[in-house]
Design a protein around this motif. Structure first.
Motif, PDB file in Angstrom:
ATOM      1  N   GLY A  20       0.905  -1.557  -0.053  1.00  0.00           N
ATOM      2  CA  GLY A  20      -0.204  -0.155  -0.280  1.00  0.00           C
ATOM      3  C   GLY A  20       0.509   1.379   0.196  1.00  0.00           C
ATOM      4  N   GLN A  21       2.195   1.395  -0.701  1.00  0.00           N
ATOM      5  CA  GLN A  21       3.257   2.214  -0.592  1.00  0.00           C
ATOM      6  C   GLN A  21       2.550   2.800  -2.430  1.00  0.00           C
ATOM      7  N   VAL A  22       3.096   1.961  -2.746  1.00  0.00           N
ATOM      8  CA  VAL A  22       3.155   2.396  -4.673  1.00  0.00           C
ATOM      9  C   VAL A  22       1.447   1.190  -5.028  1.00  0.00           C
ATOM     10  N   PHE A  23       1.133   1.768  -5.768  1.00  0.00           N
ATOM     11  CA  PHE A  23       0.066   0.963  -6.727  1.00  0.00           C
ATOM     12  C   PHE A  23       0.120   0.597  -8.154  1.00  0.00           C
ATOM     13  N   HIS A  24       1.010   0.533  -8.831  1.00  0.00           N
ATOM     14  CA  HIS A  24       0.965   0.630 -10.242  1.00  0.00           C
ATOM     15  C   HIS A  24       1.823  -0.728 -10.689  1.00  0.00           C
ATOM     16  N   TRP A  25       2.867  -1.210  -9.779  1.00  0.00           N
ATOM     17  CA  TRP A  25       3.018  -2.653 -10.081  1.00  0.00           C
ATOM     18  C   TRP A  25       2.315  -3.746 -10.216  1.00  0.00           C
ATOM     19  N   PRO A 103       9.261   8.820  -6.475  1.00  0.00           N
ATOM     20  CA  PRO A 103       9.520  10.098  -6.543  1.00  0.00           C
ATOM     21  C   PRO A 103       8.254  11.293  -6.555  1.00  0.00           C
ATOM     22  N   GLN A 104       8.937  12.442  -6.184  1.00  0.00           N
ATOM     23  CA  GLN A 104       7.442  13.016  -5.013  1.00  0.00           C
ATOM     24  C   GLN A 104       6.020  13.323  -5.755  1.00  0.00           C
ATOM     25  N   TRP A 105       6.159  14.189  -6.734  1.00  0.00           N
ATOM     26  CA  TRP A 105       4.659  14.397  -7.782  1.00  0.00           C
ATOM     27  C   TRP A 105       3.753  13.072  -7.665  1.00  0.00           C
ATOM     28  N   GLU A 106       4.712  11.832  -8.450  1.00  0.00           N
ATOM     29  CA  GLU A 106       3.745  10.605  -8.571  1.00  0.00           C
ATOM     30  C   GLU A 106       3.437  10.026  -7.152  1.00  0.00           C
ATOM     31  N   THR A 110      -0.879  10.372  -6.059  1.00  0.00           N
ATOM     32  CA  THR A 110      -1.787   9.246  -5.791  1.00  0.00           C
ATOM     33  C   THR A 110      -2.633   9.214  -4.277  1.00  0.00           C
ATOM     34  N   PHE A 111      -1.605   9.561  -3.769  1.00  0.00           N
ATOM     35  CA  PHE A 111      -2.223   9.755  -2.539  1.00  0.00           C
ATOM     36  C   PHE A 111      -3.494  11.064  -2.145  1.00  0.00           C
ATOM     37  N   LEU A 173      -6.712  17.476  -7.708  1.00  0.00           N
ATOM     38  CA  LEU A 173      -5.871  16.396  -8.107  1.00  0.00           C
ATOM     39  C   LEU A 173      -5.632  17.527  -9.594  1.00  0.00           C
ATOM     40  N   LEU A 174      -6.968  18.112  -9.850  1.00  0.00           N
ATOM     41  CA  LEU A 174      -6.478  19.159 -10.916  1.00  0.00           C
ATOM     42  C   LEU A 174      -5.759  20.767 -10.490  1.00  0.00           C
TER      43      LEU A 174
END
Length: 295
Positions: A20-25, A103-106, A110-111, A173-174
DNA sequence: CTCCAGGGATGAT
DNA sequence: ATCATCCATGGA
């Protein structure tokens, strides 16, 4: 395939990517397909060895080792956790789980999308944003998409973002994408800020409160004392670290965790979160530890 | 079907 | 300064 081998002792790839820290793998066959920054990556684990490939080139071991934080002294970090039954169980359960350097922006974007969403759905949103607004890349016969830049998202509309299943989060987000794209919010320069200053800056962004700010600090700024309190962690704290049935303010909880879990609290938090989410639904009936001030 | 999710912004006490 | 309410969406 010509895979680069990287030594990765005391590391569990699958658990780290599914905590639950990254969501794209995405797991396909023996390994995971994903991206590190804007590099398409394939990675699989064989014991203490990672086998990695970057797009059509060999992997840069340095980049991979940095992303997975293989330099973190995990032994020391775990040894610094408080000793109590709940923390001991989480520490044992999560052996090899590391806090990734995102990466900071990602991470921020995401959060912002994560509020009141289950992990499975955050993955879906991340994937939708990537497919719609990111760049497509090939890797080991598969395809992955980069996370869209702040500029790419700032160019869209709330309506377009809502098509990714964002709901009311689209507006936030926008708006945050525009702040970052314009340079008004300079995420990289914020590295130099103190913990308190960084948290303040992050919380000024639309859609960012204490919880999301702490996640970004922990996962993208290496502030491993930052302790995000989500519904799972709150349940764990209420049921195991406070007197049951007693009302606990969020302030009291924040004060307790910073005192009790210490300098590596963010790591402790991640272990507690992952353990609770995968085992008991946080509904263990164990006895309360009651080690806090019970006001 | 209902329940709930890695919360935040807003307006009322 | 705390507290209640609303906010969309889809997996389980």
């Amino acid at each position: 395939m010509d895979l680069t081998r990287i030594e990765a002792p005391d590391f569990e790839l699958a658990m780290t990517l599914n905590s639950g820290q990254v969501f794209h793998w995405e797991k396909i066959g023996d390994g995971f397909y994903g991206m590190i920054g804007d590099r398409a990556v394939y990675v699989e684990q064989r014991g203490d060895i990672l086998k990695v490939r970057f797009g059509e080139t060999r992997a840069l071991p340095k980049v991979v080792a940095r992303y997975f934080a293989l330099d973190h002294p995990l032994e020391e970090i775990c040894a610094s956790f408080p000793r109590d039954p709940v923390m001991d169980a989480a520490r044992d359960f999560c052996r090899g789980l590391r806090i990734i350097r995102q990466p900071q922006w990602e991470c921020l974007a995401t959060f912002i999308c994560s509020s009141m969403k289950q992990v499975a759905h955050i993955r879906q949103i991340s994937q939708a944003l990537r497919q719609r607004f990111g760049q497509r890349k090939q890797i080991c016969g598969g395809e992955v998409f980069s996370f869209p830049s702040p500029e790419a998202l700032a160019r869209t509309t709330e309506k377009e973002l809502r098509k990714c299943g964002l709901g009311y989060r689209a507006k936030n987000l926008l708006a945050t994408a525009k702040h970052v794209a314009s340079g008004e919010a300079d995420l990289d320069s914020w590295r130099a800020l103190s913990e308190r200053q960084l948290r303040e800056r992050l919380c000024e962004l639309p859609g960012v409160g204490m919880k999301v700010a702490n996640c970004v600090m922990l996962f993208a700024y290496e502030r491993i004392a930052a302790f995000p309190v989500d519904v799972w962690i709150e349940r764990v704290l209420r049921e195991s670290y406070f007197v049951r049935g007693r009302k606990v303010t969020s302030k009291a909880m924040a004060e307790f965790v910073s005192n009790y879990f210490g300098a590596h609290g963010g790591y402790a938090q991640q272990y507690l979160f992952h353990h609770a989410r995968l085992t008991g639904k946080g509904k263990s009936r164990g006895r309360s530890i009651d080690c806090c001030h019970q006001t």
